[in-house]
Design a protein around this motif. Structure first.
Motif, short mmCIF file in Angstrom:
data_model
loop_
_atom_site.label_atom_id
_atom_site.label_comp_id
_atom_site.label_asym_id
_atom_site.label_seq_id
_atom_site.Cartn_x
_atom_site.Cartn_y
_atom_site.Cartn_z
N LYS A 1 0.81 -1.22 0.00
CA LYS A 1 0.00 0.00 0.00
C LYS A 1 0.85 1.27 0.00
N HIS A 2 2.00 1.23 0.68
CA HIS A 2 2.89 2.39 0.69
C HIS A 2 3.36 2.71 -0.72
N ASP A 3 3.77 1.68 -1.45
CA ASP A 3 4.25 1.87 -2.81
C ASP A 3 3.12 2.34 -3.74
N GLN B 1 2.53 5.95 -3.21
CA GLN B 1 3.56 6.78 -3.84
C GLN B 1 3.31 6.90 -5.35
N TRP C 1 11.40 6.69 -4.23
CA TRP C 1 11.21 6.36 -2.82
C TRP C 1 11.77 4.96 -2.55
N ASN D 1 10.92 1.66 -0.02
CA ASN D 1 9.95 1.07 0.89
C ASN D 1 10.66 0.70 2.18
N ASP E 1 9.73 -1.13 4.64
CA ASP E 1 9.50 -2.51 5.10
C ASP E 1 10.22 -3.54 4.24
#
Length: 148
Positions: A71-73, A76, A92, A94, A96
């Protein structure tokens, strides 16, 4: 040949609709293989060979990206599509997974009453670089959806 291309496009859309039934890697592999088969069939003289090669390559790339992106990626990528000028990359890492990404959106365009942008995503996962070219459309709520 036209029937094959139409079938590939329809299958790609069906895969997108049932994506909730599979994990990210499986969905990525399925969509990647369909997109790769279509591109391969359109670019090789021998349509069957082109489709097979394209499907294999697309499945591998789709699986790798789908498996590694969380979800973070995805957020972004949405940020790059929403906020970055055309041709300006957003990079960016990640926190994790340790994977690093760079997403470069292209000029927005209208298609079927939706705003679309093509995007080039470079990923470095476990020391291996991967390049993916995709298309995304903007939902009315401002979120972006990758379609290929």
């Amino acid at each position: 040949m036209k029937r094959f291309i139409a079938s590939a496009i329809i299958a790609t859309f069906l895969l997108g609709t049932v994506a909730g039934c599979a994990n990210k890697a499986q969905t990525g592999a399925g969509v990647g293989s369909m997109a790769g088969a279509t591109i391969g069939a359109l670019t090789f003289k021998n349509k069957l060979t082109g489709a097979a090669l394209g499907a294999g390559i697309g499945a591998l790339i789709g699986y790798a990206i789908g498996n590694e992106m969380d979800k973070h990626d995805q957020a972004q990528i949405g940020k790059a599509l929403e906020e970055n000028p055309s041709g300006k990359p957003l990079a960016w890492k990640n926190p994790d997974t340790g994977a690093s990404y760079e997403a470069t959106p292209s000029t927005p365009y209208m298609q079927q009453d939706k705003v679309y942008r093509d995007i080039h995503i470079k990923a470095t996962v476990d020391g291996q670089e991967k390049d993916v070219k995709a298309k995304a459309y903007r939902n009315p709520d401002g979120t972006w959806v990758l379609v290929q």
